[in-house]
Design an enzyme around this catalytic site. Sequence first.
Site, PDB file in Angstrom:
ATOM      1  N   THR A  32      13.355   6.817   3.701  1.00 32.68           N
ATOM      2  CA  THR A  32      14.387   5.397   2.926  1.00 32.68           C
ATOM      3  C   THR A  32      14.493   5.320   1.837  1.00 32.68           C
ATOM      4  OG1 THR A  32      14.155   3.336   4.047  1.00 32.68           O
ATOM      5  CG2 THR A  32      11.968   4.697   3.960  1.00 32.68           C
ATOM      6  N   ASP A  33      15.740   4.298   2.284  1.00 32.78           N
ATOM      7  CA  ASP A  33      16.216   3.351   0.791  1.00 32.78           C
ATOM      8  C   ASP A  33      15.464   2.529   0.282  1.00 32.78           C
ATOM      9  OD1 ASP A  33      16.260   1.164   2.194  1.00 32.78           O
ATOM     10  OD2 ASP A  33      18.496   1.334   1.580  1.00 32.78           O
ATOM     11  N   GLU A  34      13.831   2.190   1.034  1.00 33.84           N
ATOM     12  CA  GLU A  34      13.123   1.277   1.006  1.00 33.84           C
ATOM     13  C   GLU A  34      12.076   1.240  -0.524  1.00 33.84           C
ATOM     14  OE1 GLU A  34      12.385  -1.693   4.303  1.00 33.84           O
ATOM     15  OE2 GLU A  34      14.392  -1.054   5.242  1.00 33.84           O
ATOM     16  N   TYR A  53       5.455  -0.844   5.635  1.00 37.20           N
ATOM     17  CA  TYR A  53       6.256   0.317   5.804  1.00 37.20           C
ATOM     18  C   TYR A  53       7.122   1.025   4.615  1.00 37.20           C
ATOM     19  CZ  TYR A  53      10.868   2.614   7.013  1.00 37.20           C
ATOM     20  OH  TYR A  53      11.794   3.749   7.021  1.00 37.20           O
ATOM     21  N   LYS A  70       6.168   4.371   2.715  1.00 38.66           N
ATOM     22  CA  LYS A  70       7.179   6.108   3.576  1.00 38.66           C
ATOM     23  C   LYS A  70       6.820   6.277   1.846  1.00 38.66           C
ATOM     24  CE  LYS A  70       9.444   6.662   5.995  1.00 38.66           C
ATOM     25  NZ  LYS A  70       9.338   8.273   7.135  1.00 38.66           N
TER      26      LYS A  70
HETATM   27  P1  NAD Z   1      11.951   5.225  15.487  1.00 35.30           P
HETATM   28  O1  NAD Z   1      11.385   4.466  15.140  1.00 35.30           O
HETATM   29  O2  NAD Z   1      13.111   4.731  16.392  1.00 35.30           O
HETATM   30  O3  NAD Z   1      11.131   6.466  15.804  1.00 35.30           O
HETATM   31  C1  NAD Z   1      10.545   7.063  15.575  1.00 35.30           C
HETATM   32  C2  NAD Z   1       9.803   8.392  17.137  1.00 35.30           C
HETATM   33  O4  NAD Z   1       8.588   8.645  15.829  1.00 35.30           O
HETATM   34  C3  NAD Z   1      10.230   7.769  18.432  1.00 35.30           C
HETATM   35  O5  NAD Z   1      10.472   8.694  18.494  1.00 35.30           O
HETATM   36  C4  NAD Z   1       8.448   7.613  18.190  1.00 35.30           C
HETATM   37  O6  NAD Z   1       7.907   8.453  19.528  1.00 35.30           O
HETATM   38  C5  NAD Z   1       8.113   9.202  17.113  1.00 35.30           C
HETATM   39  N1  NAD Z   1       6.561   8.981  16.578  1.00 35.30           N
HETATM   40  C6  NAD Z   1       5.881   7.769  16.041  1.00 35.30           C
HETATM   41  N2  NAD Z   1       4.669   8.615  15.720  1.00 35.30           N
HETATM   42  C7  NAD Z   1       4.152   9.574  16.292  1.00 35.30           C
HETATM   43  C8  NAD Z   1       3.056  10.371  15.989  1.00 35.30           C
HETATM   44  N3  NAD Z   1       1.923  10.466  14.963  1.00 35.30           N
HETATM   45  N4  NAD Z   1       3.895  12.017  16.644  1.00 35.30           N
HETATM   46  C9  NAD Z   1       4.772  12.720  16.580  1.00 35.30           C
HETATM   47  N5  NAD Z   1       5.584  11.265  17.255  1.00 35.30           N
HETATM   48  C10 NAD Z   1       5.356   9.840  16.629  1.00 35.30           C
HETATM   49  O7  NAD Z   1      12.476   5.682  13.930  1.00 35.30           O
HETATM   50  P2  NAD Z   1      14.177   5.609  13.722  1.00 35.30           P
HETATM   51  O8  NAD Z   1      15.232   4.527  13.211  1.00 35.30           O
HETATM   52  O9  NAD Z   1      14.756   6.810  14.123  1.00 35.30           O
HETATM   53  O10 NAD Z   1      13.705   6.599  12.344  1.00 35.30           O
HETATM   54  C11 NAD Z   1      13.725   7.804  12.527  1.00 35.30           C
HETATM   55  C12 NAD Z   1      12.505   8.270  10.802  1.00 35.30           C
HETATM   56  O11 NAD Z   1      13.959   7.789   9.619  1.00 35.30           O
HETATM   57  C13 NAD Z   1      11.547   7.561  10.580  1.00 35.30           C
HETATM   58  O12 NAD Z   1      10.864   8.361   8.986  1.00 35.30           O
HETATM   59  C14 NAD Z   1      12.932   6.248   9.178  1.00 35.30           C
HETATM   60  O13 NAD Z   1      11.313   6.058   8.427  1.00 35.30           O
HETATM   61  C15 NAD Z   1      13.778   6.680   8.907  1.00 35.30           C
HETATM   62  N6  NAD Z   1      14.271   6.115   8.024  1.00 35.30           N
HETATM   63  C16 NAD Z   1      15.329   5.325   9.396  1.00 35.30           C
HETATM   64  C17 NAD Z   1      16.324   4.815   8.595  1.00 35.30           C
HETATM   65  C18 NAD Z   1      16.796   3.317  10.230  1.00 35.30           C
HETATM   66  O14 NAD Z   1      17.320   2.461   9.284  1.00 35.30           O
HETATM   67  N7  NAD Z   1      16.720   3.542  10.929  1.00 35.30           N
HETATM   68  C19 NAD Z   1      17.248   4.201   7.352  1.00 35.30           C
HETATM   69  C20 NAD Z   1      15.989   5.371   7.010  1.00 35.30           C
HETATM   70  C21 NAD Z   1      15.159   6.033   7.131  1.00 35.30           C
HETATM   71  O1  TDX Z   2      15.528 -10.790  14.270  1.00 36.21           O
HETATM   72  C1  TDX Z   2      15.880  -9.963  12.926  1.00 36.21           C
HETATM   73  N1  TDX Z   2      16.597 -10.857  11.902  1.00 36.21           N
HETATM   74  C2  TDX Z   2      16.104 -10.702  11.091  1.00 36.21           C
HETATM   75  O2  TDX Z   2      17.276 -11.220  10.087  1.00 36.21           O
HETATM   76  C3  TDX Z   2      15.433  -8.916  11.888  1.00 36.21           C
HETATM   77  C4  TDX Z   2      14.988  -8.385  12.877  1.00 36.21           C
HETATM   78  C5  TDX Z   2      16.066  -8.447  11.241  1.00 36.21           C
HETATM   79  N2  TDX Z   2      16.981  -9.543  10.482  1.00 36.21           N
HETATM   80  C6  TDX Z   2      17.132  -8.867   8.801  1.00 36.21           C
HETATM   81  C7  TDX Z   2      15.846  -7.894   7.942  1.00 36.21           C
HETATM   82  C8  TDX Z   2      17.092  -7.306   7.541  1.00 36.21           C
HETATM   83  O3  TDX Z   2      17.160  -7.865   6.083  1.00 36.21           O
HETATM   84  O4  TDX Z   2      17.774  -8.599   9.432  1.00 36.21           O
HETATM   85  C9  TDX Z   2      17.669  -6.585   8.427  1.00 36.21           C
HETATM   86  C10 TDX Z   2      18.431  -5.809   9.056  1.00 36.21           C
HETATM   87  O5  TDX Z   2      16.617  -5.693   9.560  1.00 36.21           O
HETATM   88  P1  TDX Z   2      15.789  -4.494  10.645  1.00 36.21           P
HETATM   89  O6  TDX Z   2      17.086  -4.428  11.308  1.00 36.21           O
HETATM   90  O7  TDX Z   2      14.570  -4.833  10.983  1.00 36.21           O
HETATM   91  O8  TDX Z   2      16.293  -2.915   9.520  1.00 36.21           O
HETATM   92  P2  TDX Z   2      15.554  -3.541   7.920  1.00 36.21           P
HETATM   93  O9  TDX Z   2      14.334  -3.529   7.874  1.00 36.21           O
HETATM   94  O10 TDX Z   2      16.678  -3.248   7.087  1.00 36.21           O
HETATM   95  O11 TDX Z   2      14.646  -1.938   7.817  1.00 36.21           O
HETATM   96  C11 TDX Z   2      15.858  -0.586   8.800  1.00 36.21           C
HETATM   97  O12 TDX Z   2      16.499   0.647   7.591  1.00 36.21           O
HETATM   98  C12 TDX Z   2      15.622   1.188   6.898  1.00 36.21           C
HETATM   99  C13 TDX Z   2      14.352   0.484   9.459  1.00 36.21           C
HETATM  100  O13 TDX Z   2      14.542  -1.113  10.012  1.00 36.21           O
HETATM  101  C14 TDX Z   2      14.190   1.328   8.291  1.00 36.21           C
HETATM  102  O14 TDX Z   2      12.914   1.943   9.323  1.00 36.21           O
HETATM  103  C15 TDX Z   2      14.549   2.391   7.883  1.00 36.21           C
HETATM  104  O15 TDX Z   2      13.608   2.379   6.622  1.00 36.21           O
END
Ligand code: NAD
Ligand code: TDX
Length: 356
Positions: free
Chosen positions: A136-138, A161, A165
């Site tokens: 992630t960019d975080e 988190y 990562k």
């Molecule tokens: P998500 O939470 O929707 O899915 C995570 C999945 O991992 C789930 O299906 C869960 O059951 C599985 N999991 C959790 N623990 C496990 C374990 N111990 N063994 C096997 N499976 C397990 O997450 P997402 O949003 O799809 O993100 C996927 C990946 O991408 C993550 O690594 C996250 O850090 C990264 N990422 C997410 C975003 C975003 O915006 N969502 C952005 C950048 C990077």
């Molecule tokens: O109820 C809310 N109100 C609000 O203002 C929630 C859930 C979020 N927010 C804000 C927090 C953040 O600035 O919105 C922005 C986005 O929040 P999230 O959807 O929780 O995402 P973020 O914290 O940016 O992280 C996401 O992007 C990077 C994913 O959850 C991560 O898994 C990924 O790595």
Amino acid sequence: MENYLLVTGGAGFIGSNFIRRCLSVRPDWCIVNLDALTYAGNPANLEDLGPNLAARYQFIHGDIKDTALIDRIFSEHDLGGIVHFAAESHVDRSIVGPEAFVDTNVTGTFRLLEASRRNWGKGNVKKFFRFLHVSTDEVYGSLGSHGYFTEETAYDPSSPYSASKAASDHFVKAYFRTYGLPAMITNCSNNYGPYQFPEKLIPLMILNIIEERPLPVYGDGKNIRDWLYVVDHCDAIIKVLEEGRPGETYNIGGGAERENIEIVRLLCNLMDTRLGRSGDKSSHRLIQFVADRPGHDRRYAIDATKIKNQLGWKPGHEFEEAIEATVDWYINNLKWVNSVRSGEYRKWIETNYQGR
Ligand code: NAD
Ligand code: TDX
């Protein structure tokens, strides 16, 4: 790329979109999906693959920390690579309970790397092998109003988190440098699209608008995220998997920076049109500014020049169009929404937003 790919966390948001996309655009790939099915994992995300795609897909219910299971998967399949999505992924949950993040994101990734090191290069593993770690960019922390994250930006994580990562990214790099494991890392910005668990900003707001519940905007709502349609992220991962160089990091971003409050207002407008709401019934009345997230990063913005120049990837979707498609997907898939909103989900919503 050899034929068998192990995808971890493929029952989650990005993983399930990735599997669907891969099976469609790479007709000679077979995918094994290893997922522990935590609250965020849902096999229903891939229920409707259809016979052609399903024939090349296998689901294994299990934990990435289960070393014996990973060894068995290596011995049963001639893996050409691992795409590692499995993680605890929600920042707010990491603030309430960080331990699960260390457990899955750090220990889990470490165990997967160890299993890869043990099995990669053995007779039963083909010469071409890639370990693609989806990050992630975080990990880069927070930007001010100027500048972008490049692959050279120093890590500076703010939440449990992003710290977990960051730690996992460091292990991946160490396994390349120390053992020569052909590993790569992608650091991506915020994704949106179908099948995102409704604890994240965009699906949470869409569903709260439908149910006329408050729309909780943290702090002043001016925090900025760089949004990318999930299918574009999946295509970038396929590019890196096939053409990326081991040991390298690739930043992936949509170039669509928006303040959170802009996103929430846009969703109100899009939903009002679809639900026929206007005037004092407009969804804008539901917006509520609530207590800020502790350690809340102010701005993320990705410089994706490297992947664009070296691998020829760029986002294929405009934010304005893809966000409309996303809104329509949630409206048309309320059955899916209801299936993921278990008792555990409702408990989380009550805990997180109580007292904000
Ligand atoms: P998500 O939470 O929707 O899915 C995570 C999945 O991992 C789930 O299906 C869960 O059951 C599985 N999991 C959790 N623990 C496990 C374990 N111990 N063994 C096997 N499976 C397990 O997450 P997402 O949003 O799809 O993100 C996927 C990946 O991408 C993550 O690594 C996250 O850090 C990264 N990422 C997410 C975003 C975003 O915006 N969502 C952005 C950048 C990077
Ligand atoms: O109820 C809310 N109100 C609000 O203002 C929630 C859930 C979020 N927010 C804000 C927090 C953040 O600035 O919105 C922005 C986005 O929040 P999230 O959807 O929780 O995402 P973020 O914290 O940016 O992280 C996401 O992007 C990077 C994913 O959850 C991560 O898994 C990924 O790595």
